[in-house]
Design a protein around this motif. Structure first.
Motif, PDB file in Angstrom:
ATOM      1  N   CYS A  51     -50.808-128.492   8.015  1.00 14.20           N
ATOM      2  CA  CYS A  51     -49.880-127.508   8.567  1.00 14.20           C
ATOM      3  C   CYS A  51     -49.726-127.697  10.069  1.00 14.20           C
ATOM      4  O   CYS A  51     -50.691-128.034  10.760  1.00 14.20           O
ATOM      5  CB  CYS A  51     -50.364-126.080   8.292  1.00 14.20           C
ATOM      6  SG  CYS A  51     -50.255-125.576   6.564  1.00 14.20           S
ATOM      7  N   ALA A  64     -54.947-120.120   5.590  1.00 20.04           N
ATOM      8  CA  ALA A  64     -53.657-120.764   5.871  1.00 20.04           C
ATOM      9  C   ALA A  64     -52.938-120.061   7.016  1.00 20.04           C
ATOM     10  O   ALA A  64     -52.320-120.711   7.862  1.00 20.04           O
ATOM     11  CB  ALA A  64     -52.774-120.762   4.614  1.00 20.04           C
ATOM     12  N   THR A 107     -48.517-123.534   1.562  1.00 19.31           N
ATOM     13  CA  THR A 107     -49.671-123.573   0.667  1.00 19.31           C
ATOM     14  C   THR A 107     -49.317-123.038  -0.715  1.00 19.31           C
ATOM     15  O   THR A 107     -49.636-123.661  -1.741  1.00 19.31           O
ATOM     16  CB  THR A 107     -50.828-122.747   1.261  1.00 19.31           C
ATOM     17  OG1 THR A 107     -51.186-123.293   2.537  1.00 19.31           O
ATOM     18  CG2 THR A 107     -52.039-122.776   0.336  1.00 19.31           C
ATOM     19  N   ASN A 148     -54.368-121.148  10.211  1.00 15.47           N
ATOM     20  CA  ASN A 148     -54.005-122.535  10.510  1.00 15.47           C
ATOM     21  C   ASN A 148     -52.604-122.670  11.086  1.00 15.47           C
ATOM     22  O   ASN A 148     -52.387-123.416  12.040  1.00 15.47           O
ATOM     23  CB  ASN A 148     -54.094-123.389   9.246  1.00 15.47           C
ATOM     24  CG  ASN A 148     -55.518-123.616   8.790  1.00 15.47           C
ATOM     25  OD1 ASN A 148     -56.466-123.302   9.509  1.00 15.47           O
ATOM     26  ND2 ASN A 148     -55.684-124.139   7.593  1.00 15.47           N
ATOM     27  N   GLY A 149     -51.643-121.978  10.499  1.00 16.80           N
ATOM     28  CA  GLY A 149     -50.266-122.200  10.928  1.00 16.80           C
ATOM     29  C   GLY A 149     -49.337-121.031  10.684  1.00 16.80           C
ATOM     30  O   GLY A 149     -48.124-121.244  10.507  1.00 16.80           O
ATOM     31  N   GLN A 154     -41.844-126.092  10.940  1.00 17.01           N
ATOM     32  CA  GLN A 154     -43.207-126.166  10.417  1.00 17.01           C
ATOM     33  C   GLN A 154     -43.236-126.506   8.929  1.00 17.01           C
ATOM     34  O   GLN A 154     -44.140-127.175   8.456  1.00 17.01           O
ATOM     35  CB  GLN A 154     -43.929-124.833  10.644  1.00 17.01           C
ATOM     36  CG  GLN A 154     -44.222-124.530  12.107  1.00 17.01           C
ATOM     37  CD  GLN A 154     -44.751-123.117  12.287  1.00 17.01           C
ATOM     38  OE1 GLN A 154     -44.002-122.178  12.498  1.00 17.01           O
ATOM     39  NE2 GLN A 154     -46.054-122.975  12.171  1.00 17.01           N
ATOM     40  N   CYS A 214     -47.432-121.782   7.157  1.00 15.18           N
ATOM     41  CA  CYS A 214     -48.512-122.473   6.449  1.00 15.18           C
ATOM     42  C   CYS A 214     -48.834-121.770   5.133  1.00 15.18           C
ATOM     43  O   CYS A 214     -49.147-122.417   4.140  1.00 15.18           O
ATOM     44  CB  CYS A 214     -49.748-122.555   7.330  1.00 15.18           C
ATOM     45  SG  CYS A 214     -51.043-123.637   6.667  1.00 15.18           S
TER      46      CYS A 214
END
Length: 473
Positions: free
Chosen positions: A137, A156, A168, A159-160, A65, A164
Motif C-alpha cells: 500500500c 491496513a 485489502t 498502513n495507508g 493509492q 489501503c
C-alpha cells in the motif's frame, strides 16, 4: 479469543487526565457508520435545504493509492466501504489521552452492499482481528508499505488509510468497491439525540460501575450519555461471549438505522437536518462521492424499507494458527461470489424456456460441496424464490453442481436450472428419481442462486434493521 468486529475497550474508567497508558477504549464510530448508511439510502430529496450539512463533509483522493489493477465491476450494485476511525485528534482526545500520538486504526470495517434496483442493502462486517494477506500500500506521503503474507486487517488503515483498506478487502473478496465513508466517534451522542433516542431491550437489570449504565430490565429508549454507556458496557450484559456482544451491537445499529429511516425523521426537515449535521461533522469520503452522487444513490434507494437493511459478519472463525485471531472460513468465497453476482430482476423468459413457476417445482437439495450447512443455505434461498424445498442431506463431494429429476419433472428442472449461475451439468433424468421431483446436487462450484427479486441469499445470524429488539434477549 476476541472475534468481535465491533470490539470495545475503554480507558476512561478513571479520570481521563490520569488514566494509565494502556490499550484504549474503542467505540470506533460504528454507530455513526449506521447513520452514514442511512444518509445514502434515506429519502433525501431537498438538496438545497441540506447543502450546509453536505458542506461539513471532508473529501480524500484515493485513486493514486489504489492504482489501476482492481476487480472488474460485474453488476450495477453499489459497494461502499464504511470505516470507523479511532483517531484521538481534536476533541476525540478525551476518549483516551494516552493514545493521542498513536497512529489511527480502523477497527470497524463494514462493506455496505446496495443491491441493483434499490430493493435491498446489506452491511457486511469484517472483524478487526481477521488475519489476511496484506497487499502493498502507498501512504499519503508517497511511501510504499510492502506486502505481507499474514497481517491483521485493521492494520491496513494504519498502513495507508482508507485506500489501503479498500485495496485489502478487494484483494480478498474480488469485489469492486465504489466509494468509502469514514467517521470517528465524536458525533455519537449528537446522533442518538438527533433521532430522538434508540430503542433497546435489556434481559435483566444492569448497574455497571465501569460504563455507568444503570437501567432496569425491559425496553428503553436511550440517547446521549445513556446510549454511550450502553455501547460501552462489556460485562454487565449477556454471557460475556464475543458472539453475544456482536449480536447486541448489531441490533443497536439496526435499531438506530430503523429509527433514522422512519417517517418521523425523514419526513421532518428539522429532525433530518439535525441528523445530517450530526452525521456529517465527522465524515470523510472519497472525492467521487459528491453530494450529487449521494443524492442519486438516495433516489435509487427511495423505496427501500428498514426490513430490507440487513447486517451480517463475513464468514469467519478461529484462526488455526492463532486462537486469538480470526480467519475466513470455507463459506467466505461463495458468499463473496453471491455479492459479485447480485443481479437486477431478470428479463422475460426467452422463447422455449420453461414457463412453470417456482411455486409448482418440488426440489430436494443435497450438499456435495464439502461446506457445512451449504444445503440448508441453498434451500433457504430457493424457498425465498417460491420453490417447494426439502433438504436431502449430504452427498459424495463433487466439483460440479448437478440437476437431476424424475419422470414428469423435465420442465420443472428447466425452471430451476435457469436460476443457477454456475452453469450446472445439463439437467438429466434418472431412472431412480422420484416422480415430479428435482434433485439439486450442490457442488463446490456453487456461488449463489440467481435471485429474481435481487439481493443476497439469507445468511446465518443476520440481523434486520426492523427486527424485534427483544428477540433473543
Amino acid at each position: 479469543m476476541n472475534s468481535n468486529p465491533m470490539y470495545m475497550e475503554y480507558v476512561d474508567d478513571a479520570d481521563p487526565q490520569t488514566a494509565p497508558p494502556r490499550r484504549g477504549w474503542r467505540i470506533l464510530g460504528w454507530v455513526c457508520i449506521g447513520l452514514s448508511a442511512v444518509m445514502v439510502v434515506g429519502s433525501l430529496t431537498a438538496y438545497g435545504l441540506y447543502r450546509k450539512a453536505f458542506g461539513n463533509i471532508s473529501h480524500e483522493d484515493v485513486n493514486a493509492q489504489l492504482g489501476p489493477n482492481r476487480p472488474k465491476k460485474l453488476n450495477s450494485a453499489m459497494n461502499i466501504l464504511l470505516l470507523g476511525s479511532d483517531t484521538r485528534e481534536g476533541s476525540n482526545a478525551k476518549y483516551g489521552r494516552s493514545m493521542k500520538n498513536e497512529p489511527p486504526r480502523s477497527d470497524t470495517m463494514i462493506l455496505l452492499h446496495l443491491s441493483p434496483g434499490g430493493g435491498q442493502a446489506m452491511g457486511i462486517s469484517f472483524p478487526r482481528d481477521l488475519m489476511v494477506r496484506m497487499p502493498a500500500c502507498r501512504t499519503k506521503d508517497g511511501r510504499t508499505v510492502p506486502a505481507s503474507a499474514r497481517a491483521q486487517i485493521n492494520s491496513a488503515f494504519t498502513n495507508g488509510g482508507a485506500a489501503c483498506v479498500m485495496k485489502t478487502i478487494e484483494s480478498i473478496s474480488n469485489i469492486r468497491i465504489d466509494h468509502f465513508m469514514q467517521v470517528d466517534f465524536n458525533g455519537f451522542k449528537s446522533i442518538t439525540n438527533a433521532v430522538g433516542g434508540v430503542p433497546v431491550c435489556l434481559p435483566k437489570d444492569v448497574n455497571d460501575p465501569k460504563s455507568k449504565l444503570r437501567l432496569g430490565r425491559g425496553k428503553h429508549t436511550i440517547q446521549g450519555e445513556t446510549a454511550l454507556a450502553y455501547v460501552r458496557v462489556r460485562h454487565g450484559l449477556g454471557d460475556g461471549s464475543d458472539t453475544d456482544r456482536i449480536k447486541r451491537q448489531q441490533k443497536f445499529m439496526g435499531a438506530l438505522a430503523n429509527k433514522a429511516m422512519s417517517a418521523g425523521v425523514l419526513s421532518n426537515p428539522r429532525k433530518l437536518l439535525s441528523l445530517m449535521n450530526a452525521a456529517t461533522k465527522s465524515l470523510t469520503t472519497d472525492e467521487e462521492l459528491t453530494p450529487q452522487v449521494m443524492m442519486r444513490i438516495a433516489q435509487g434507494m427511495q423505496g427501500m424499507t428498514s426490513g430490507k437493511l440487513r447486517f451480517v459478519t463475513v464468514p469467519s472463525g478461529p484462526d488455526p494458527a492463532d486462537p486469538n485471531r480470526v480467519a475466513l472460513t470455507a463459506g467466505a468465497q461463495p458468499f463473496f461470489a453471491s455479492i459479485r453476482n447480485d443481479k437486477t430482476v431478470p428479463s422475460e423468459p426467452k422463447p422455449g424456456a420453461s414457463k412453470i413457476p417456482p411455486s409448482q417445482v418440488r426440489v430436494r437439495v443435497y450438499n456435495a460441496s464439502g461446506i457445512e450447512g451449504q444445503a440448508r443455505r441453498v434451500a433457504d434461498d430457493l424457498e425465498s424464490q417460491g420453490f417447494q424445498v426439502s433438504v436431502g442431506g449430504n452427498a459424495s463431494t463433487t466439483a460440479i453442481t448437478k440437476v437431476l429429476y424424475g419422470s414428469g419433472a423435465d420442465q420443472q428442472a428447466q425452471t430451476l436450472t435457469a436460476l443457477i449461475p454456475s452453469k450446472p451439468q445439463a439437467a438429466a433424468r434418472v431412472s431412480g428419481g422420484s416422480p415430479g421431483v428435482v434433485d439439486l446436487i450442490v457442488g463446490s462450484d456453487w456461488t449463489a442462486l440467481k435471485n429474481a427479486r435481487g439481493g443476497i441469499p439469507k445468511q446465518d445470524g443476520e440481523i434486520k434493521a426492523d427486527d424485534d429488539i427483544c428477540k433473543g434477549t
